[in-house]
Scaffold this motif. Structure first.
Motif, PDB file in Angstrom:
ATOM      1  N   HIS A 163       3.838  23.378  16.101  1.00 31.72           N
ATOM      2  CA  HIS A 163       4.850  24.406  16.693  1.00 31.72           C
ATOM      3  C   HIS A 163       4.250  25.373  17.493  1.00 31.72           C
ATOM      4  O   HIS A 163       4.804  25.777  18.488  1.00 31.72           O
ATOM      5  CB  HIS A 163       5.818  24.872  15.288  1.00 31.72           C
ATOM      6  N   PHE A 164       3.252  25.867  16.897  1.00 25.84           N
ATOM      7  CA  PHE A 164       2.689  26.965  17.784  1.00 25.84           C
ATOM      8  C   PHE A 164       2.081  26.552  19.244  1.00 25.84           C
ATOM      9  O   PHE A 164       2.587  27.159  20.117  1.00 25.84           O
ATOM     10  CB  PHE A 164       1.070  27.680  17.123  1.00 25.84           C
ATOM     11  N   LEU A 165       1.493  25.227  19.427  1.00 25.97           N
ATOM     12  CA  LEU A 165       0.996  24.728  20.437  1.00 25.97           C
ATOM     13  C   LEU A 165       2.200  24.448  21.568  1.00 25.97           C
ATOM     14  O   LEU A 165       2.076  24.599  22.743  1.00 25.97           O
ATOM     15  CB  LEU A 165       0.093  23.671  20.179  1.00 25.97           C
ATOM     16  N   SER A 166       3.317  23.716  20.861  1.00 28.98           N
ATOM     17  CA  SER A 166       4.278  23.340  21.613  1.00 28.98           C
ATOM     18  C   SER A 166       4.948  24.357  22.534  1.00 28.98           C
ATOM     19  O   SER A 166       5.245  24.376  23.532  1.00 28.98           O
ATOM     20  CB  SER A 166       5.267  22.444  20.765  1.00 28.98           C
ATOM     21  N   LYS A 167       4.959  25.577  21.591  1.00 28.40           N
ATOM     22  CA  LYS A 167       5.928  26.730  22.257  1.00 28.40           C
ATOM     23  C   LYS A 167       4.753  27.434  23.171  1.00 28.40           C
ATOM     24  O   LYS A 167       5.473  27.987  24.201  1.00 28.40           O
ATOM     25  CB  LYS A 167       6.121  27.730  21.155  1.00 28.40           C
ATOM     26  N   ALA A 168       3.750  27.495  23.042  1.00 29.88           N
ATOM     27  CA  ALA A 168       2.566  27.896  23.783  1.00 29.88           C
ATOM     28  C   ALA A 168       2.568  27.232  25.290  1.00 29.88           C
ATOM     29  O   ALA A 168       2.556  27.602  26.464  1.00 29.88           O
ATOM     30  CB  ALA A 168       1.189  27.982  23.518  1.00 29.88           C
ATOM     31  N   ASP A 169       2.827  25.931  25.043  1.00 24.85           N
ATOM     32  CA  ASP A 169       2.564  25.036  26.286  1.00 24.85           C
ATOM     33  C   ASP A 169       4.152  25.058  27.133  1.00 24.85           C
ATOM     34  O   ASP A 169       4.094  25.251  28.414  1.00 24.85           O
ATOM     35  CB  ASP A 169       2.611  23.530  25.949  1.00 24.85           C
ATOM     36  N   GLU A 170       5.315  25.426  26.357  1.00 24.60           N
ATOM     37  CA  GLU A 170       6.375  25.685  26.971  1.00 24.60           C
ATOM     38  C   GLU A 170       6.233  27.132  27.880  1.00 24.60           C
ATOM     39  O   GLU A 170       6.702  27.047  29.143  1.00 24.60           O
ATOM     40  CB  GLU A 170       7.586  25.934  26.233  1.00 24.60           C
ATOM     41  N   PHE A 171       5.978  27.942  27.315  1.00 23.48           N
ATOM     42  CA  PHE A 171       5.627  29.415  27.960  1.00 23.48           C
ATOM     43  C   PHE A 171       4.556  29.196  29.236  1.00 23.48           C
ATOM     44  O   PHE A 171       4.894  29.799  30.262  1.00 23.48           O
ATOM     45  CB  PHE A 171       5.197  30.566  27.014  1.00 23.48           C
ATOM     46  N   MET A 200       2.445  33.522  30.764  1.00 19.34           N
ATOM     47  CA  MET A 200       1.229  33.526  30.325  1.00 19.34           C
ATOM     48  C   MET A 200       0.722  34.400  29.103  1.00 19.34           C
ATOM     49  O   MET A 200       0.009  34.195  28.074  1.00 19.34           O
ATOM     50  CB  MET A 200       0.212  33.715  31.419  1.00 19.34           C
ATOM     51  N   TRP A 201       1.407  35.734  28.951  1.00 18.35           N
ATOM     52  CA  TRP A 201       0.821  36.469  27.866  1.00 18.35           C
ATOM     53  C   TRP A 201       1.677  36.090  26.545  1.00 18.35           C
ATOM     54  O   TRP A 201       0.807  36.120  25.618  1.00 18.35           O
ATOM     55  CB  TRP A 201       1.415  37.936  28.319  1.00 18.35           C
ATOM     56  N   GLN A 202       2.564  35.519  26.756  1.00 16.09           N
ATOM     57  CA  GLN A 202       3.489  34.793  25.594  1.00 16.09           C
ATOM     58  C   GLN A 202       2.733  33.667  25.240  1.00 16.09           C
ATOM     59  O   GLN A 202       2.491  33.416  23.692  1.00 16.09           O
ATOM     60  CB  GLN A 202       4.942  34.616  25.770  1.00 16.09           C
ATOM     61  N   ALA A 203       2.428  32.843  26.148  1.00 21.07           N
ATOM     62  CA  ALA A 203       1.604  31.719  25.668  1.00 21.07           C
ATOM     63  C   ALA A 203       0.213  31.988  25.148  1.00 21.07           C
ATOM     64  O   ALA A 203      -0.239  31.570  24.126  1.00 21.07           O
ATOM     65  CB  ALA A 203       1.441  30.811  27.142  1.00 21.07           C
ATOM     66  N   ALA A 204      -0.382  33.282  25.635  1.00 23.11           N
ATOM     67  CA  ALA A 204      -1.668  33.704  25.095  1.00 23.11           C
ATOM     68  C   ALA A 204      -1.519  33.996  23.535  1.00 23.11           C
ATOM     69  O   ALA A 204      -2.341  33.673  22.695  1.00 23.11           O
ATOM     70  CB  ALA A 204      -2.317  34.638  25.896  1.00 23.11           C
ATOM     71  N   ASP A 205      -0.396  34.897  23.511  1.00 19.95           N
ATOM     72  CA  ASP A 205      -0.354  35.349  21.929  1.00 19.95           C
ATOM     73  C   ASP A 205      -0.108  34.077  20.940  1.00 19.95           C
ATOM     74  O   ASP A 205      -0.625  34.106  19.948  1.00 19.95           O
ATOM     75  CB  ASP A 205       0.968  36.197  21.987  1.00 19.95           C
TER      76      ASP A 205
END
Length: 269
Positions: free
Chosen positions: A141-149, A155-160
């Motif tokens: 779930h973390f990674l799928s949301k990071a990839d969406e951002f 990029m900051w949201q993805a990085a978090d």
């Protein structure tokens, strides 16, 4: 449905060395809580708005009141050569009821476990919510949301989110390289609205805007180097690859996208 809001944690350290952890710890906890069935995490502004709307009203039995999880932390070392320890203080509040939870001093490398297993489980037991998803499902779930951002340039949201993932799986070199690419994209400050006329006699507002963007770019550069150092120290990339990455930071040439990074190190694809 349970509504939970987790604003950024507050660092109590006088230096700014751990400021990035303020949003990373909150991001990690919020995403773990959202993996529990029937739980929705809210943006803090949205939760505050609901709280204000319901203030002083008789609540219907089915009306959900947001639960706020607000935390602080302090990093300390017993001596110069001792490992870093962290102490969390967290307030869990709902409709005027507040409970304080303290971690005491714990090793920095187990802080994520206290947040995701200790604190999250306590909050959910308190709210009578069923067990969360397995850790493997949470991290997907973390990674799928990071990839969406990442895909929309946030990029900051993805990085978090990727930082939160790496607290759980620090040896994942591929995700750390993706994180480096996200910080790289933020290393050039975004300055708009600057003209020859207003730069000669800039207003305080323009100066403050410029400073904020420079600080953000410097933070991205520092975090980029931190993760590059981790890859080298743990021998997750070759020395010559690390030097190429560092030279790219200095010159600004190449290695600016995930594809560039992975083309350098195809074994990580």
């Amino acid at each position: 449905l349970r509504l939970v809001a987790v604003p950024p944690f507050l660092s109590k350290n006088l230096t700014h060395d751990y400021d990035r952890m303020q949003s990373i710890y909150a991001c990690l906890l919020a995403n773990v809580l959202s993996a529990y069935p029937g739980v929705a995490t809210l943006e803090i502004e949205e939760a505050r708005s609901i709280q204000q709307e319901l203030a002083g009203k008789d609540l219907d039995a089915g009306r959900q009141v947001p639960c706020f999880v607000e935390g602080t932390f302090r990093m300390d070392k017993e001596s110069k050569d001792s490992p870093v320890q962290v102490a969390f203080e967290v307030d869990v509040s709902t409709a005027g009821d507040k409970e304080k939870v303290n971690s005491g001093k714990i090793p920095l490398d187990v802080a994520h476990k206290w947040l995701t297993e200790g604190l999250a489980a306590m909050i959910m037991r308190q709210k009578a919510v069923k067990s969360s998803l397995p850790v493997e499902e949470q991290t997907k779930h973390f990674l799928s949301k990071a990839d969406e951002f990442h895909s929309v340039g946030a990029m900051w949201q993805a990085a978090d989110l990727r930082e939160a993932y790496l607290l759980l799986y620090p040896q994942n070199a591929k995700q750390r390289l993706l994180l480096i690419s996200e910080y790289r994209s933020e290393m050039n400050p975004y300055i708009t609205g600057v003209t020859r006329e207003n730069i000669k006699n800039p207003s305080n507002q323009l100066l403050e805007y410029y400073r904020a963007n420079i600080v953000k770019a410097v933070d991205a550069y520092r975090m980029n180097l931190t993760h590059l150092e981790y890859l080298v120290r743990n021998r997750l990339i070759k020395r010559e690859d690390a030097l190429r990455l560092y030279r790219a930071d200095i010159t600004g040439v190449g290695c600016s996208t995930p594809d560039h990074l992975f083309n350098m190190m195809p074994h990580l694809k």
